[in-house]
Design an enzyme around this catalytic site. Structure first.
Site, PDB file in Angstrom:
ATOM      1  CB  CYS A 119      -0.935   0.007   1.211  1.00  0.00           C
ATOM      2  SG  CYS A 119      -2.115  -1.354   1.232  1.00  0.00           S
TER       3      CYS A 119
ATOM      4  NE  ARG B  76      -2.798  -4.579  -2.979  1.00  0.00           N
ATOM      5  CZ  ARG B  76      -2.270  -3.938  -1.938  1.00  0.00           C
ATOM      6  NH1 ARG B  76      -2.488  -2.639  -1.782  1.00  0.00           N
ATOM      7  NH2 ARG B  76      -1.528  -4.574  -1.053  1.00  0.00           N
TER       8      ARG B  76
END
Length: 214
Positions: free
Chosen positions: A51, A128
């Site tokens: 991330c 995601r």
């Protein structure tokens, strides 16, 4: 036996679900952004390695997206304080400013509405996702990635430009299309249109597949 949770998903071509959420830039409603394109993306958690690389990569394309009239928005189910601390950490440790707002979705309301929670991956973190919402508030495209795979920023830019090109010129874009390349003219739907199409000067491989320069 508990009933299996049904994952709610947005639908391409329909109005994107409204949200009213707390972000690192204050409260934000999707409807307040009408007139802008919106790219809403989720990440599994703050202070995680993949991330972090993605946030730096999104920050790198933020200005290009802004020039395309796109508002970039991040989201995870962490608190706004965690978001702020992580954004500060990225600035201090990586030298990268994160210029876009990040939604703090602690109650998972936005995550559930947008189908960001997939129990097969995690029941406590978003996968995601990337949602492309046009300037009229319509869902135009969606990308879903597993938690282990970081996203491709060039593809996000490419999709944005392809959608905007299709809208502006009434065309479609072929496989692997890049801005500046030839586009596809809509296929004829009647015998008369077929005959006309073949005489219009396009680069036609056959009656149903014709290209042109913009």
């Amino acid at each position: 036996m508990e009933p299996e949770e049904v994952i709610q998903m947005p639908v391409i071509g329909e109005k994107a679900p409204e949200f009213d959420a707390l972000t690192t830039h204050g409260r934000l409603k999707l409807s307040d952004l009408k007139g802008k394109w919106v790219i809403l993306f989720s990440h599994p958690a703050d202070f995680t390695p993949v991330c972090t690389t993605e946030f730096m990569a999104f920050a790198a394309i933020a200005n290009e997206l802004k020039e395309l009239n796109v508002q970039l928005i991040g989201l995870s189910i962490d608190s706004v304080h965690s978001h702020l601390a992580w954004v500060r950490n990225i600035k201090e440790k990586m030298g990268v400013d994160v210029p876009f707002p990040v939604i703090a979705d602690l109650d998972m309301k936005v995550a559930r509405t947008y189908g960001m929670l997939h129990p097969g991956q995690s029941s406590t973190a978003t996968i995601r996702t990337v949602f492309f919402i046009d300037d009229k508030g319509i869902m135009r495209a969606m990308l879903y990635y597993p938690m282990s795979t970081g996203r491709s920023m060039p593809e996000i830019i490419r999709i944005t430009k392809a959608l905007q090109t299709a809208d502006k010129h009434g065309v479609a874009t072929p496989a692997n299309w890049q801005p500046g390349e030839k586009v596809i003219v809509p296929a004829p739907s009647t015998p008369e249109e077929i005959e006309k199409r073949m005489k219009e000067g396009y680069e036609c491989k056959d009656w149903y597949l014709c290209f042109k320069e913009l």
